[in-house]
Design a protein around this motif. Sequence first.
Motif, PDB file in Angstrom:
ATOM      1  N   VAL A 150     -66.668   2.333  16.189  1.00 23.95           N
ATOM      2  CA  VAL A 150     -67.336   2.074  17.465  1.00 23.95           C
ATOM      3  C   VAL A 150     -68.799   1.693  17.228  1.00 23.95           C
ATOM      4  N   ARG A 151     -69.477   2.415  16.334  1.00 25.72           N
ATOM      5  CA  ARG A 151     -70.875   2.075  16.043  1.00 25.72           C
ATOM      6  C   ARG A 151     -70.987   0.660  15.497  1.00 25.72           C
ATOM      7  N   SER A 152     -70.034   0.272  14.667  1.00 21.64           N
ATOM      8  CA  SER A 152     -70.087  -1.076  14.100  1.00 21.64           C
ATOM      9  C   SER A 152     -69.901  -2.141  15.178  1.00 21.64           C
ATOM     10  N   VAL A 153     -69.041  -1.857  16.168  1.00 21.74           N
ATOM     11  CA  VAL A 153     -68.857  -2.796  17.280  1.00 21.74           C
ATOM     12  C   VAL A 153     -70.165  -2.966  18.044  1.00 21.74           C
ATOM     13  N   VAL A 154     -70.779  -1.852  18.411  1.00 21.97           N
ATOM     14  CA  VAL A 154     -71.997  -1.903  19.226  1.00 21.97           C
ATOM     15  C   VAL A 154     -73.136  -2.561  18.461  1.00 21.97           C
ATOM     16  N   THR A 155     -73.286  -2.198  17.205  1.00 25.83           N
ATOM     17  CA  THR A 155     -74.351  -2.787  16.391  1.00 25.83           C
ATOM     18  C   THR A 155     -74.171  -4.298  16.253  1.00 25.83           C
ATOM     19  N   VAL A 188     -63.000   9.646  24.601  1.00 23.74           N
ATOM     20  CA  VAL A 188     -64.135   9.054  25.319  1.00 23.74           C
ATOM     21  C   VAL A 188     -65.435   9.748  24.931  1.00 23.74           C
ATOM     22  N   ARG A 189     -65.404  11.066  24.803  1.00 22.77           N
ATOM     23  CA  ARG A 189     -66.619  11.782  24.410  1.00 22.77           C
ATOM     24  C   ARG A 189     -67.075  11.362  23.017  1.00 22.77           C
ATOM     25  N   ALA A 190     -66.127  11.185  22.110  1.00 22.72           N
ATOM     26  CA  ALA A 190     -66.481  10.731  20.754  1.00 22.72           C
ATOM     27  C   ALA A 190     -67.030   9.314  20.792  1.00 22.72           C
ATOM     28  N   ALA A 191     -66.392   8.450  21.565  1.00 20.96           N
ATOM     29  CA  ALA A 191     -66.851   7.064  21.659  1.00 20.96           C
ATOM     30  C   ALA A 191     -68.235   6.990  22.273  1.00 20.96           C
ATOM     31  N   VAL A 195     -71.458   5.132  20.823  1.00 20.91           N
ATOM     32  CA  VAL A 195     -72.073   3.999  21.530  1.00 20.91           C
ATOM     33  C   VAL A 195     -73.570   4.230  21.694  1.00 20.91           C
ATOM     34  N   HIS A 196     -73.955   5.399  22.169  1.00 18.29           N
ATOM     35  CA  HIS A 196     -75.373   5.662  22.437  1.00 18.29           C
ATOM     36  C   HIS A 196     -76.176   5.830  21.153  1.00 18.29           C
ATOM     37  N   ALA A 197     -75.525   6.274  20.083  1.00 23.91           N
ATOM     38  CA  ALA A 197     -76.225   6.353  18.802  1.00 23.91           C
ATOM     39  C   ALA A 197     -76.573   4.954  18.298  1.00 23.91           C
TER      40      ALA A 197
END
Length: 480
Positions: A150-155, A188-191, A195-197
Amino acid sequence: MRRALRASALAAALLVTGCGGGGGDRGPAPVPTVSALPTPTDDDGAANQFGAHWDWSRYDQFSPYLRQLAGSATYHELSWCDIERAQGQPDWSAVDRIAQRTRDLGITLNLKIRIGTCWATGGTAQHTRGEAGKTESRMPQNLDAYQAFVRSVVTRYAPYGVRQYAVENEVNAPQYWAGSPDEYARLVRAAATAVHAADPQARVVDSGISSVAYGFGIVDRLLQAGRADEAVAAYQAYFQRRVGTRGQKIPAVQDVARLRKALANETNARNVAFVAVTEQLIGAGVVQVRQVHFYEHLDGVPVLLDYLKALTPAEVPVEAWEVGQFWRDATDDDAGRAAEMVKVVCQLVAGGVRQAMWLPLAYNPNNRAGSEVRYGLLDPDGTEREAGRMMAALVAAGRGATVTPVTAGGLAGAAFARPGETDLVLWSTTGAEVTVSGVSDLGSGTVGAPASAAGQVRVGATPVLLRSGRPLADVLAALR
């Protein structure tokens, strides 16, 4: 260009990082160099309330029309299992191309992040959908690896202006989500943490509970509140085109007993449970944007808006990422279907929904149903239909405007206000023509063309697009 759009047929008159999913020896995939976009604000959705969702394989056919929708928003669904088919070897090329093309069109991209079923989940898929063979999602074996993905997607896609990320799609349906409501909440909580990180300005969106599931959520709420007669009436209005389409899952309902029996069906009980967990996540602040899907009859819009207003915190925006017409063996012609499209999307945005995205832009003639069950704005080859011309006119009217509902003098519709001018989409609710003054016709055509003379416009049951040079307050006062 704006004048050309308004000459459309709707218009008539206006009045009154490499994915960290599984290790491997390959280094992170390079993030494409993208010039920085202005940082979106919480109000950026108001820039254009209307948009669409389309099949990217037909981009060349659709792009001329899509350029008319500049300033709107759309979404794309990606899946971990599709991007990283081989563990540790992600391929971002397809999503990169979509992100770049969306930006080139001047359209804001939202992303739905799904998992799918593969090595990351350790399971075997039970459902596949479409030519792409999309599978249902399952809980990942390693939540840390999922968060890294997820972090890689957002970044990767923040530089393209992506700021909203939905977690999964229509999780009430087993063909999309194989887990339980509790498992979905944990995901969702993990995602959201990931996302916010990666982007503190990003917003987390729920999966978009299906249109049918929202209908059962609506009637269940009314029953629980002791409003049984209203629940039966809401069911009949909302599901009038669905009865019999899914066997006994959406039966005809004439009384409360039959309604309770329909709600007790395993599928519908699951629907209500996933609506409830979605609202818990919204209430807890884990989800910052509520996503709505709506494919029902026009009569279902008021009960949906009432439900959303009652059960969505005031600070949480609502966006309809999927709006359309589910109608097997439709009896209306293109003009009638286009007129209903206008009424639905205008009532949604006037009722507080920040975005209304029509789906599909054009139907796929090779779909499994073999027919056009969900109505498109364009023909499959990209040719504009009446509905497409009407949507382009709405986009022009709504660009940079604030929207206000209109319900006065036998009229309904929406007013789009900018400094010094007000555009209106109006139709008569009584069946009789209503005369309005002080407005001008913004276009002409076979649909929505009003009768007008000497500064007056007669508005009937078909929506028309009008303009007034007066401020919104003056226009609404005149209508009353």
